[in-house]
Write a protein that holds these residues in place. Structure first.
Motif: not given
Length: 129
Positions: A36, A39-40, A47, A51, A108
């Motif tokens: 993650e 990805f962020a 992302f 979220t 995140c």
């Protein structure tokens, strides 16, 4: 003859939650969820949208930050709302600093917190009669 009533109370299921009033992970704890965080880091807008949707907000809401200015308003308001919803200690000043200077890390952390705080309710020893 005296009549007597017998009252029987069935045990009720109880849910014990050990929820902290702190973030479960720090702002820079990227090793807690490496995929993650990658990805962020590489695509923070995507992302942030994912979220936001997972949190129950509109999917493209974070894209409005393009028109924001110095402080990313959506990131900051989502962080403040998450702190309020989960009862996490903190200040708006700290939220502002994290949202401004650590945007992807903030998203995140919020994602990790949502995953951590989602739990299934399981009834143990429930019998059908």
């Amino acid at each position: 003859m005296a009549s007597s009533k017998v009252v029987i109370r069935q045990p009720q299921p109880q849910m014990i939650s050990q929820v902290s009033n702190d973030w479960h992970s720090g702002i820079c704890d990227c090793c807690d969820d490496v995929p993650e965080c990658c990805f962020a880091f590489w695509c923070c807008p995507c992302f942030a949208c994912k979220t936001s949707r997972d949190y129950g907000q509109p999917l493209c809401l974070p894209l409005l930050e393009i028109f924001g200015g110095l402080v990313p308003p959506i990131t900051m308001s989502m962080r403040v709302q998450m702190r309020e919803r989960y009862g996490i200690k903190g200040t708006m000043c700290r939220d502002c600093v994290y949202a401004t200077f650590c945007t992807s890390c903030t998203w995140c952390q919020m994602s990790r917190e949502m995953k951590r705080r989602k739990f299934q309710v399981v009834l143990v020893s429930a019998k059908q009669t």
